[in-house]
Design a protein around this motif. Structure first.
Motif, PDB file in Angstrom:
ATOM      1  N   SER A   1       2.060   1.555  -3.524  1.00 30.17           N
ATOM      2  CA  SER A   1       0.936   1.972  -4.376  1.00 30.17           C
ATOM      3  C   SER A   1       0.469   3.387  -4.052  1.00 30.17           C
ATOM      4  O   SER A   1      -0.512   3.862  -4.619  1.00 30.17           O
ATOM      5  N   ARG A   2       1.138   4.033  -3.099  1.00 28.32           N
ATOM      6  CA  ARG A   2       0.852   5.414  -2.677  1.00 28.32           C
ATOM      7  C   ARG A   2      -0.520   5.549  -2.009  1.00 28.32           C
ATOM      8  O   ARG A   2      -1.163   6.600  -2.100  1.00 28.32           O
ATOM      9  N   ILE A   3      -0.948   4.487  -1.347  1.00 32.13           N
ATOM     10  CA  ILE A   3      -2.163   4.553  -0.531  1.00 32.13           C
ATOM     11  C   ILE A   3      -1.808   5.032   0.873  1.00 32.13           C
ATOM     12  O   ILE A   3      -2.515   5.847   1.464  1.00 32.13           O
ATOM     13  N   TYR A   4      -0.692   4.514   1.421  1.00 36.67           N
ATOM     14  CA  TYR A   4      -0.163   4.968   2.706  1.00 36.67           C
ATOM     15  C   TYR A   4       1.075   5.825   2.462  1.00 36.67           C
ATOM     16  O   TYR A   4       1.779   5.657   1.454  1.00 36.67           O
TER      17      TYR A   4
ATOM     18  N   LYS B   1       0.825  -1.209   0.000  1.00 35.66           N
ATOM     19  CA  LYS B   1       0.000   0.000   0.000  1.00 35.66           C
ATOM     20  C   LYS B   1       0.861   1.262   0.000  1.00 35.66           C
ATOM     21  O   LYS B   1       0.466   2.279  -0.567  1.00 35.66           O
TER      22      LYS B   1
ATOM     23  N   ALA C   1     -11.835  -2.330  -4.065  1.00 36.19           N
ATOM     24  CA  ALA C   1     -11.287  -0.990  -4.294  1.00 36.19           C
ATOM     25  C   ALA C   1     -11.383  -0.604  -5.766  1.00 36.19           C
ATOM     26  O   ALA C   1     -11.003  -1.358  -6.652  1.00 36.19           O
TER      27      ALA C   1
END
Length: 280
Positions: free
Chosen positions: A72-75, A69, A96
């Motif tokens: 994937s640049r989610i966090y 994550k 998602a």
């Protein structure tokens, strides 16, 4: 050659709240917030080269999904740095980037746009997505009529046909039926030969053995081992046996569990059976 994924001393800290204000009055009175800090990742460093399929294994809570994550640049990481050089596609959570009331066709456009594809490109690859997913008439049915396996088919087909430079897969590779899994694995291997990199999280050691060129073993948020799949899997198995000695069965060649069955009084025991050909 520059790595397509470069991770340097990556760390991620979460706050687990045990007590916090639940009403406006408590907030106004400044009720004290109580929380515990958990390090999901600690000083993780590795690189992924072009065309490499790298597996990430480890027990639940070891930081595998958190790592994907972040990439994937989610966090956002708490400390450290990472660099992803190229177009990415992430299949991390089945829910998602899709909507249950839209059809499979419409969701392919929605999910593809989230992955960064233009509408023109999606129109070009849509027939390939439809063919690869093998959803038939369901491709134009609402997503709420789909099973988990069918959602997996749609998402994976969309991501594969967009052909990014780097794939991130989190465990759900094992959701589809065996035939579609085999088809997906064959396509991933084809893309790997063409230079596409894959970072794959899985608890399925058979998939890790079959697909991956290299494996990272995460434990308690740290890289405890890195190397060839069989070597790292054996290290991971010994790690689990030490932590949970009663949960694992003894294994033979290839990691296949050995079933030890007992009958009778035990006065006679068969210790070993050997099968020989005509030459002994």
């Amino acid at each position: 050659m520059k790595a397509v994924v470069q991770v340097e001393n990556l760390s991620k800290k979460f706050r687990i709240y045990t007590e916090k204000p639940v009403s406006l009055q408590e907030r106004m009175l400044g009720k004290r917030v109580k929380y515990e800090e958990i390090w999901a990742l600690q000083d993780v460093s590795f690189a992924v080269e072009k065309g490499e399929i790298v597996g990430i294994i480890g027990p639940n809570g070891s930081g595998k999904s958190t790592l994907l994550k972040i990439l994937s640049r989610i966090y956002v990481p708490t400390s450290g740095s990472f660099e992803v050089n190229g177009k990415t596609a992430s299949v991390i959570e089945l829910g998602a980037g899709i909507h249950p009331d839209l059809t499979g066709r419409e969701n392919a456009f929605l999910y593809g746009s989230i992955l960064g594809a233009s509408r023109r490109m999606l129109q070009q690859v849509l027939p390939q997505i439809e063919e690869f997913s093998e959803l038939g008439s369901f491709f134009d049915a609402p997503l709420r009529t789909y099973s988990l396996g069918m959602i997996f088919r749609l998402l994976v087909s969309t991501a594969l046909m967009l052909r990014p430079d780097i794939f991130f897969f989190d465990e759900i590779v094992g959701v589809g039926d065996i035939a579609f899994q085999a088809k997906t694995f064959a396509h991933l291997q084809k893309l790997s030969r063409e230079g596409v990199a894959v970072l794959l999280v899985s608890h399925n050691m058979s998939i890790i053995r079959y697909l991956c060129h290299r494996v990272l073993f995460l434990g308690d948020g740290q890289v405890l081992a890195e190397g060839k799949p069989e070597e790292v899997i054996q290290y991971y198995t010994r790690y689990l046996q030490k932590k949970h000695p009663l949960t694992l069965k003894p294994t033979g060649p290839g990691g296949i569990p050995i079933e030890r069955k007992k009958w009778g009084s035990g006065r006679m025991q068969i210790e070993e059976i050997v099968l020989l050909n005509s030459e002994g």
